[in-house]
Design a protein around this motif. Structure first.
Motif, PDB file in Angstrom:
ATOM      1  N   UNK A  16       0.859  -1.183   0.000  1.00 10.07           N
ATOM      2  CA  UNK A  16       0.000   0.000   0.000  1.00 10.07           C
ATOM      3  C   UNK A  16       0.896   1.235   0.000  1.00 10.07           C
ATOM      4  N   UNK A  17       0.744   2.088  -0.980  1.00  7.55           N
ATOM      5  CA  UNK A  17       1.591   3.266  -1.117  1.00  7.55           C
ATOM      6  C   UNK A  17       1.466   4.241   0.034  1.00  7.55           C
ATOM      7  N   UNK A  18       0.254   4.403   0.564  1.00  4.81           N
ATOM      8  CA  UNK A  18       0.055   5.302   1.693  1.00  4.81           C
ATOM      9  C   UNK A  18       0.825   4.816   2.916  1.00  4.81           C
ATOM     10  N   UNK A  19       0.814   3.510   3.139  1.00  6.09           N
ATOM     11  CA  UNK A  19       1.553   2.931   4.265  1.00  6.09           C
ATOM     12  C   UNK A  19       3.055   3.100   4.046  1.00  6.09           C
ATOM     13  N   UNK A  20       3.505   2.863   2.837  1.00  9.56           N
ATOM     14  CA  UNK A  20       4.927   2.995   2.523  1.00  9.56           C
ATOM     15  C   UNK A  20       5.411   4.424   2.764  1.00  9.56           C
ATOM     16  N   UNK A  21       4.657   5.406   2.287  1.00 14.97           N
ATOM     17  CA  UNK A  21       5.034   6.804   2.498  1.00 14.97           C
ATOM     18  C   UNK A  21       5.041   7.142   3.981  1.00 14.97           C
ATOM     19  N   UNK A  22       4.062   6.640   4.704  1.00 15.61           N
ATOM     20  CA  UNK A  22       3.983   6.895   6.140  1.00 15.61           C
ATOM     21  C   UNK A  22       5.205   6.316   6.864  1.00 15.61           C
ATOM     22  N   UNK A  23       5.690   5.167   6.418  1.00 21.93           N
ATOM     23  CA  UNK A  23       6.898   4.577   7.011  1.00 21.93           C
ATOM     24  C   UNK A  23       8.103   5.466   6.712  1.00 21.93           C
ATOM     25  N   UNK A  24       8.264   5.860   5.454  1.00 19.27           N
ATOM     26  CA  UNK A  24       9.410   6.707   5.091  1.00 19.27           C
ATOM     27  C   UNK A  24       9.379   8.035   5.847  1.00 19.27           C
ATOM     28  N   UNK A  25       8.188   8.585   6.058  1.00 18.36           N
ATOM     29  CA  UNK A  25       8.094   9.897   6.705  1.00 18.36           C
ATOM     30  C   UNK A  25       8.115   9.818   8.230  1.00 18.36           C
ATOM     31  N   UNK A  26       7.211   9.031   8.802  1.00 13.78           N
ATOM     32  CA  UNK A  26       7.019   9.061  10.251  1.00 13.78           C
ATOM     33  C   UNK A  26       7.647   7.897  11.016  1.00 13.78           C
ATOM     34  N   UNK A  27       7.974   6.810  10.316  1.00 10.21           N
ATOM     35  CA  UNK A  27       8.501   5.638  11.016  1.00 10.21           C
ATOM     36  C   UNK A  27       9.764   5.065  10.378  1.00 10.21           C
ATOM     37  N   UNK A  28      10.709   5.896   9.964  1.00 12.48           N
ATOM     38  CA  UNK A  28      11.922   5.321   9.359  1.00 12.48           C
ATOM     39  C   UNK A  28      12.687   4.435  10.342  1.00 12.48           C
ATOM     40  N   UNK A  29      12.507   4.672  11.640  1.00 10.52           N
ATOM     41  CA  UNK A  29      13.185   3.853  12.641  1.00 10.52           C
ATOM     42  C   UNK A  29      12.685   2.405  12.624  1.00 10.52           C
ATOM     43  N   UNK A  30      11.537   2.130  12.014  1.00 12.52           N
ATOM     44  CA  UNK A  30      11.037   0.761  11.890  1.00 12.52           C
ATOM     45  C   UNK A  30      11.703   0.019  10.732  1.00 12.52           C
ATOM     46  N   UNK A  31      12.367   0.744   9.841  1.00 12.64           N
ATOM     47  CA  UNK A  31      12.987   0.109   8.682  1.00 12.64           C
ATOM     48  C   UNK A  31      14.095  -0.849   9.108  1.00 12.64           C
ATOM     49  N   UNK A  32      14.746  -0.597  10.235  1.00 11.61           N
ATOM     50  CA  UNK A  32      15.779  -1.517  10.716  1.00 11.61           C
ATOM     51  C   UNK A  32      15.200  -2.907  10.981  1.00 11.61           C
ATOM     52  N   UNK A  33      13.948  -2.979  11.415  1.00  9.73           N
ATOM     53  CA  UNK A  33      13.292  -4.275  11.623  1.00  9.73           C
ATOM     54  C   UNK A  33      12.815  -4.882  10.308  1.00  9.73           C
ATOM     55  N   UNK A 146      11.291  -3.882   2.577  1.00 12.09           N
ATOM     56  CA  UNK A 146      10.130  -3.269   3.237  1.00 12.09           C
ATOM     57  C   UNK A 146       8.847  -3.858   2.662  1.00 12.09           C
ATOM     58  N   UNK A 147       8.798  -3.981   1.333  1.00 13.28           N
ATOM     59  CA  UNK A 147       7.630  -4.578   0.685  1.00 13.28           C
ATOM     60  C   UNK A 147       7.391  -5.990   1.208  1.00 13.28           C
ATOM     61  N   UNK A 148       8.426  -6.800   1.248  1.00 14.73           N
ATOM     62  CA  UNK A 148       8.305  -8.177   1.725  1.00 14.73           C
ATOM     63  C   UNK A 148       7.785  -8.213   3.152  1.00 14.73           C
ATOM     64  N   UNK A 149       8.304  -7.339   3.990  1.00 12.50           N
ATOM     65  CA  UNK A 149       7.857  -7.272   5.391  1.00 12.50           C
ATOM     66  C   UNK A 149       6.377  -6.897   5.471  1.00 12.50           C
ATOM     67  N   UNK A 150       5.973  -5.911   4.686  1.00  7.32           N
ATOM     68  CA  UNK A 150       4.583  -5.455   4.732  1.00  7.32           C
ATOM     69  C   UNK A 150       3.618  -6.513   4.185  1.00  7.32           C
ATOM     70  N   UNK A 151       4.055  -7.280   3.210  1.00 12.29           N
ATOM     71  CA  UNK A 151       3.189  -8.304   2.639  1.00 12.29           C
ATOM     72  C   UNK A 151       2.993  -9.485   3.572  1.00 12.29           C
TER      73      UNK A 151
END
Length: 153
Positions: A16-33, A146-151
């Protein structure tokens, strides 16, 4: 050989693009997981909250067999176009580049066929510095993680 350059690549993801943008903007610290092979940690260095223009974050990442650090300032946010622009202000990238800007743009029409565009604007310190091709591959691989994690969710 020019010292200034622009490099742009796109990747299509099924998240979901909205979720992806929200991660890049507000939750980049979750990308490590989400992408632990590449991202080791993300810390809010300066600023009151994630995703605000002027905030400074520090990325610890693994690239080309080495642990590296990048300190970035969020320069611009366009919620309508779902794009963010970061200026690298410290860390390992500035050993090779005088300036380095990273823009991510999420183009979405729902949950299918979301296109993520990464753009680098840079100025090399000298002509012997290579173009940031491997860094672009790094960003594309991180996006796939990130895509794999979200799926999975």
């Amino acid at each position: 050989m020019a010292l200034n350059g622009i490099q742009t690549k796109q990747i299509t993801v099924k998240s979901d693009g909205d979720v992806l943008f929200e991660i890049f903007r507000y939750r980049p610290h979750h990308i490590a997981d989400m992408s632990p092979k590449y991202i080791k940690g993300v810390d809010l260095h300066d600023g009151h909250e994630w995703g605000t223009v002027g905030s400074i974050i520090t990325w610890t990442f693994h690239h080309e067999g080495k642990q590296k650090v990048a300190k970035e300032k969020l320069e611009a946010v366009d919620d309508e176009k779902m794009s963010l622009c970061y200026k690298v202000i410290g860390g390992d990238l500035l050993e090779a580049y005088k300036t380095f800007l990273i823009t991510v743009h999420v183009d979405t029409n729902g949950e299918e066929n979301v296109v993520v565009t990464w753009t680098f604007h840079y100025e090399k310190l000298n002509k012997s510095v290579p173009n940031p091709d491997s860094l672009m591959d790094f960003f594309l691989s991180m996006t796939k993680d990130i895509e794999t994690h979200l799926l999975k969710d």
